[in-house]
Write an enzyme that holds these catalytic residues in place. Structure first.
Site, PDB file in Angstrom:
ATOM      1  N   GLY A  21       1.598   5.505  -4.020  1.00  0.00           N
ATOM      2  CA  GLY A  21       2.319   5.578  -5.282  1.00  0.00           C
ATOM      3  C   GLY A  21       3.824   5.440  -5.140  1.00  0.00           C
TER       4      GLY A  21
ATOM      5  N   PRO B 147       0.530   4.493   1.271  1.00  0.00           N
ATOM      6  CG  PRO B 147       2.454   3.862   2.445  1.00  0.00           C
ATOM      7  CD  PRO B 147       1.281   4.814   2.498  1.00  0.00           C
ATOM      8  N   GLY B 148       0.690   1.522  -0.720  1.00  0.00           N
ATOM      9  CA  GLY B 148       0.293   0.118  -0.778  1.00  0.00           C
ATOM     10  C   GLY B 148       1.518  -0.706  -1.132  1.00  0.00           C
TER      11      GLY B 148
ATOM     12  NE  ARG C 140       2.790  -5.095 -10.639  1.00  0.00           N
ATOM     13  CZ  ARG C 140       3.975  -4.655 -11.013  1.00  0.00           C
ATOM     14  NH1 ARG C 140       4.995  -5.466 -11.073  1.00  0.00           N
ATOM     15  NH2 ARG C 140       4.149  -3.396 -11.319  1.00  0.00           N
TER      16      ARG C 140
ATOM     17  CB  CYS D  10      -2.536 -21.141 -24.947  1.00  0.00           C
ATOM     18  SG  CYS D  10      -2.187 -22.874 -24.744  1.00  0.00           S
TER      19      CYS D  10
ATOM     20  CE1 TYR E 225      -2.391  -2.714  -6.199  1.00  0.00           C
ATOM     21  CE2 TYR E 225      -0.064  -2.148  -6.048  1.00  0.00           C
ATOM     22  CZ  TYR E 225      -1.384  -1.843  -5.808  1.00  0.00           C
ATOM     23  OH  TYR E 225      -1.697  -0.670  -5.167  1.00  0.00           O
TER      24      TYR E 225
HETATM   25  C1  LIG Z   1      -4.013   2.038  -5.175  1.00  0.00           C
HETATM   26  C2  LIG Z   1      -4.189   3.157  -4.248  1.00  0.00           C
HETATM   27  C3  LIG Z   1      -3.190   3.466  -3.307  1.00  0.00           C
HETATM   28  C4  LIG Z   1      -1.876   2.720  -3.218  1.00  0.00           C
HETATM   29  O1  LIG Z   1      -1.110   2.821  -4.365  1.00  0.00           O
HETATM   30  P1  LIG Z   1       0.360   2.214  -4.362  1.00  0.00           P
HETATM   31  O2  LIG Z   1       0.891   2.565  -5.703  1.00  0.00           O
HETATM   32  O3  LIG Z   1       0.231   0.750  -4.164  1.00  0.00           O
HETATM   33  O4  LIG Z   1       1.106   2.864  -3.259  1.00  0.00           O
HETATM   34  C5  LIG Z   1      -3.418   4.498  -2.430  1.00  0.00           C
HETATM   35  N1  LIG Z   1      -4.581   5.199  -2.464  1.00  0.00           N
HETATM   36  C6  LIG Z   1      -5.562   4.935  -3.353  1.00  0.00           C
HETATM   37  C7  LIG Z   1      -6.809   5.722  -3.314  1.00  0.00           C
HETATM   38  C8  LIG Z   1      -5.400   3.914  -4.265  1.00  0.00           C
HETATM   39  O5  LIG Z   1      -6.380   3.657  -5.139  1.00  0.00           O
END
Ligand SMILES: *Cc1c(COP(=O)(O)O)cnc(C)c1O
Length: 411
Positions: A237, A273-274, A311, A341, A370
């Site tokens: 997050g 983190p992603g 997004r 469109c 994303y």
């Molecule tokens: C999506 C997700 C993340 C990563 O979220 P980010 O906002 O990209 O850091 C981490 N853990 C779980 C379980 C998720 O579903």
């Protein structure tokens, strides 16, 4: 692996080598994703260094391209997966299945079948459950391995209601039911962790809210016995500055506040983190094909659309933009839109950009997370190519789709 010179906390669009970007657009055509795996590694290392005694996994769903997964593994990371396809791709990228963590959210049967089979061969695999049903379905399949419980802390934080998952009943075991679920896990499985993922897009100003959720995670871990747990996983997050005037997340402050919030624990802290790892490692190059003077604005038509990057249409997200071909031209307030469109297919409204002309290449920044992951074929558009930069070299990570790819599944 860890460089003494810390990488910068943010990479803005004008930090990229614009001449190089322009030549990539010429060579590989547009719209084009560019993914810099050196930056992926630097982001992972910087984040990980900020949490010295914690373990940092990468949440694969932000960008599941092979080159990115390989870069994370090379930087010393492990991978958190939320679907069987992500597990499979992580393994193909070289991940040790014993180090994977699978987060099951309303998991379809084939996801659980896959995870169960993987766990039978790899007893260190961890499965995170967010519903008692998932646990019973694993039990029916003969799984008796490592389980983490995803808890719903009852507090969400994030940049948009669709991703503020903490207070959303869909995710995690309701807070007060966690101890009884922990007892159930201990009957037939090995309880190794407590997990929560409470939102997305957290920047320095959001830390207090974020930490209120984390406090509850720490409290619950102690309630179910943190001395018997291997880890407490507070999810991901962590945000990146999408706007030019936003400051990057203060990682040192984040680390201090998170530690304080989670409190004393016998178990290891984990984060996943992603976005933070991949967002500013990626951008989109798109060519201007139309300039139209309208009464209230100048419309700039480009070849990228919401099928390239959804997004802005889906979350109303802001992405920085730059005229790569002519960054020094006088800025003009323009509206930038693609060929789809719907009025949602707009990347920028009344945005000052160095006056675009037909055939200019524009860059759309922070597209590493994303971005390609949510690309689609709406309007029968083939998906874009993705170029990977690594050790100064450029190569095709994913080829551009053709029209045959668009119709391939038709019978
Ligand atoms: C999506 C997700 C993340 C990563 O979220 P980010 O906002 O990209 O850091 C981490 N853990 C779980 C379980 C998720 O579903």
């Amino acid at each position: 692996m860890t460089d003494n010179a810390e990488s910068p906390a943010v990479r803005r669009l004008d930090d990229w080598d614009l001449e190089r970007l322009e030549s990539l657009a010429t060579e590989y055509e547009t719209p084009l994703y560019v993914m810099d795996c050196d930056r992926v590694k630097a982001n992972y290392t910087r984040f990980s260094n900020a949490f010295p005694d914690a373990h940092v996994m990468y949440a694969a769903k932000a960008h599941t391209g092979k080159a990115v997964l390989e870069a994370v593994l090379e930087a010393g990371g492990t991978i958190e997966c939320a679907a069987w396809g992500e597990l499979q791709r992580s393994i193909e990228a070289g991940a040790d299945p014993n180090e994977l963590q699978y987060t099951a959210v309303n998991p379809p049967a084939h996801d659980l079948d896959y995870a169960t089979e993987l766990g039978a061969e790899n007893p260190e695999l961890t499965i995170t459950i967010g519903a008692l049903d998932t646990l019973e379905r694993l039990n029916e399949r003969g799984y008796d391995g490592r389980i983490a419980i995803r808890i719903n802390p009852g507090i969400g934080t994030g940049h948009h209601e669709k991703v503020a998952t903490g207070a959303d009943a869909k995710f995690g075991i309701p807070y007060e039911r966690v101890p009884e679920v922990a007892d159930r896990v201990r009957e037939d499985f090995e309880l190794v962790g407590i997990h929560a993922h409470a939102g997305s897009g957290v920047l320095t100003d959001d830390l207090e809210d974020h930490c209120r959720a984390i406090e509850r995670v720490g409290d619950m871990a102690r309630r179910v016995g943190d001395d018997e747990l291997e880890f407490v996983d507070i999810g991901g997050g962590y945000g990146v500055p999408y706007r030019e005037d936003e400051a990057p997340l203060d990682l040192a402050k984040t680390s201090d506040m998170v530690r304080d919030a989670v409190g004393d624990l016998e178990a290891q802290l984990k984060l996943e983190p992603g976005r933070y790892i991949v967002a500013d490692a990626g951008l989109i190059l798109t060519e201007v094909n139309t300039i139209k003077e309208a009464p209230d604005t100048t419309v700039v038509g480009v070849d990228a659309s919401l099928s390239t990057l959804i997004r802005p249409a889906m979350f109303g997200s802001y992405h920085p933009m730059l005229n790569v071909s002519a960054p020094d031209r006088e800025p003009l307030e323009v509206t930038v839109g693609g060929p789809v469109c719907t009025s949602a297919d707009v990347f920028a409204h009344d945005r000052p950009i160095a006056r675009p002309e037909r055939n200019d290449i524009l860059a759309i920044g922070n597209a590493g997370s994303y971005g390609y992951e949510l690309a689609n074929q709406f309007h029968s558009q083939p998906k874009p190519a993705e170029v990977v930069l690594e050790d100064g070299e450029a190569r095709i990570g994913r080829r551009r789709e053709t029209l045959e790819d668009v119709t391939r599944l038709e019978q």
